[in-house]
Structures are given as structure tokens and as C-alpha cells.
Scaffold this motif. Structure first.
Motif, short mmCIF file in Angstrom:
data_model
loop_
_atom_site.label_atom_id
_atom_site.label_comp_id
_atom_site.label_asym_id
_atom_site.label_seq_id
_atom_site.Cartn_x
_atom_site.Cartn_y
_atom_site.Cartn_z
N SER A 54 109.30 86.68 52.49
CA SER A 54 109.02 87.86 53.83
C SER A 54 110.00 89.38 53.34
N LYS A 66 105.15 88.42 61.33
CA LYS A 66 104.35 86.83 61.61
C LYS A 66 103.49 87.30 63.56
N VAL A 101 100.95 81.20 60.88
CA VAL A 101 101.88 81.51 60.38
C VAL A 101 103.09 80.81 60.18
N MET A 110 107.47 80.56 59.08
CA MET A 110 108.41 80.94 58.06
C MET A 110 109.17 79.85 58.26
#
Length: 280
Positions: free
Chosen positions: A33, A72, A82, A84
């Protein structure tokens, strides 16, 4: 810095991935990320262009939440599902089951229409660059240690199938890069987070460039973290941080190499704060 690292085993790993991907219904790709652009292997897009896709933005707990949201949205607009997560947290990894079932909804419904009571399990391939956290994710997802983990690239060398549930099987694969980066910034980004073998790098130069990147995006953060006073360039910062960290050789000279390792480790372990190193 001219950074390229493509050890011999990656050629074989890519070839094996090319064969095995034909057996799979969906490809789950882990990105870091902090560098979701540079950590996305373009070879995966070529190999998986006909497959359903899920992107896991891993280590999202170490990245800037505001920039996480931008990435995202960016990948969702490109058509990816997607998720996270911090892959060390099992509760978060379980969201992948829902994502896989969602992108494979057509396959599941097709099996039902054909009257297949015990539907063939969804076969999902897990891919990503070295040190992105694939093995940690799989162990957390399964709920036990099934894959080797480590804080350096190249821990996973072979492919292995892992049963997640009655309807999902995972294929773990080694982390692979691509032979030639499009630009120097990609190689640098990968080196910052530890996806390139540190032993082939000039760490002091890498650290200076990393601090330039951080100072550009988060002015003042490094000075606050290491209690630096006054205005100075990144080379002088490195010297001051070596003194602050008591990285001193015999004779009183600053140990720049040792200080560089400590600073990079602070970045990689999240001790500099929630930092993203690139935006969409």
C-alpha cells in the motif's frame, strides 16, 4: 541509482506461473500500500488478462489513509476488486473470501445451473512481488502456518496448493519481479520497502534518495522523528542521524552504512509513521 534485480529462480517461477495460471479461476495480487503503483508487476497483467482479478492492498496500516483511498478508487475504476488490509490480522484476511466469491459469481451460478451439487472449488492463484507479504497473508487466512515467512525477499521458492474451505483452494507462488523496470523511480521504490536484495544496493545513496522522497511528500517529518534542528540537505541529515542513533565507528567517524540500515528499517517497519511514497 541503476537498480535491477532478477535472480535466476525468477525465470523458472514465471514459467511455472504461466503454466499454472491456466488451471485457476481468479488471480489474487498483493500490492504494498505504500507503493501500489511500483509494486504492481506488469507481467501479471499479461499472464492473467483473461482471469478474474482481486487486488489486495496489503500493509495498508503502514500507509497514508488518505492516499490509500485514492489508490483504491484508482484500481476499482480499472475494473479490479480491491481489498485493503493488514494481512497479519486474520479477521481482515477473511474479507478475501467474499471478494473471490463476488468476482467468481458467474462460475458459481453456472455450476448450479448445470446441477453440480458439490461445485468444483474456486482455484485462486496468489501472486505478488518479493516481500509484499504473501506468506503472511496465507498463514493468517488459513489460520495456521502453511507458508514460510521472512523479512527479506526470496523466502518462497516453490508453488503449493492450500485448501481454504470446501469451495476455495489457493495456489501460493514465489515473489517475482520483472526483468527491466520502466524507470529508475520504480526500482528505487521497490528497494525502499525491501523488495530488492539489500546486498546489491548502495544503502547510503538509497537512504538519501528515500529521505528526499519523504521530505517532498511529508515536509518536516524526518526532522521531527530524528530531532534534527535547522535546515539541511539529505546528505547532512544522514550524518546527523548517524550521530543521533550513536552510529559511530572507532575513531569517532560516523557509521553511515549502519545508520542507513536503521533508517530504512524505520521506514519498512512503520516507525516513521503512516507514509505513502507515491500517488496514483
Amino acid at each position: 541509482m541503476d537498480i535491477n534485480w532478477y535472480p535466476g529462480h525468477m525465470t523458472g517461477a514465471r514459467r511455472k506461473m504461466q503454466e499454472d495460471i491456466k488451471l485457476c479461476d481468479v488471480v489474487i495480487e498483493l500490492l504494498d500500500s505504500r507503493i501500489p503503483g511500483s509494486s504492481k508487476n506488469p507481467d501479471i497483467d499479461n499472464l492473467a488478462n483473461s482471469k478474474k482479478r482481486v487486488i489486495i492492498m496489503n500493509k495498508s496500516d503502514l500507509a497514508d489513509p488518505r492516499i490509500n483511498d485514492l489508490w483504491k478508487k484508482y484500481y476499482e475504476e480499472l475494473g479490479f476488486k480491491v481489498v485493503m488490509m493488514d494481512s497479519r490480522v486474520r479477521k481482515q484476511t477473511l474479507k478475501v473470501t467474499e471478494a473471490v466469491r463476488e468476482v467468481c459469481k458467474e462460475k458459481i451460478e453456472r455450476d448450479k445451473r448445470r446441477g453440480i451439487i458439490a461445485a468444483r472449488p474456486i482455484k485462486a492463484m496468489v501472486v505478488g512481488i518479493p516481500n509484499v507479504g504473501k506468506s503472511t497473508f496465507i498463514n493468517s487466512y488459513v489460520g495456521k502456518a502453511t507458508a514460510k515467512t521472512g523479512n527479506k525477499p526470496g523466502v518462497t521458492r516453490g508453488n503449493q496448493w492450500i485448501r481454504i474451505s470446501k469451495d476455495i483452494n489457493l495456489l501460493d507462488t514465489p515473489g517475482i519481479l520483472w526483468p527491466k523496470f520502466d524507470n529508475d523511480e520504480i526500482g528505487l521504490s521497490l528497494a525502499y520497502i525491501g523488495s530488492i536484495n539489500d546486498n546489491i544496493l548502495e544503502l547510503s545513496e538509497l537512504t538519501i534518495k528515500m529521505m528526499e522522497r519523504v521530505n517532498g511528500m511529508y515536509p518536516g517529518l524526518i526532522s521531527i522523528k530524528y530531532e534534527l534542528e535547522g535546515s539541511m540537505n539529505e546528505s547532512d541529515m544522514l550524518l546527523e542521524i548517524a550521530r543521533y542513533k550513536k552510529c559511530i565507528k572507532k575513531g569517532g567517524e560516523e557509521d553511515i552504512e549502519k545508520a542507513s540500515k536503521l533508517i530504512l528499517d524505520d521506514l519498512r517497519q512503520g516507525r516513521l509513521g503512516k507514509i505513502s511514497l507515491e500517488t496514483p
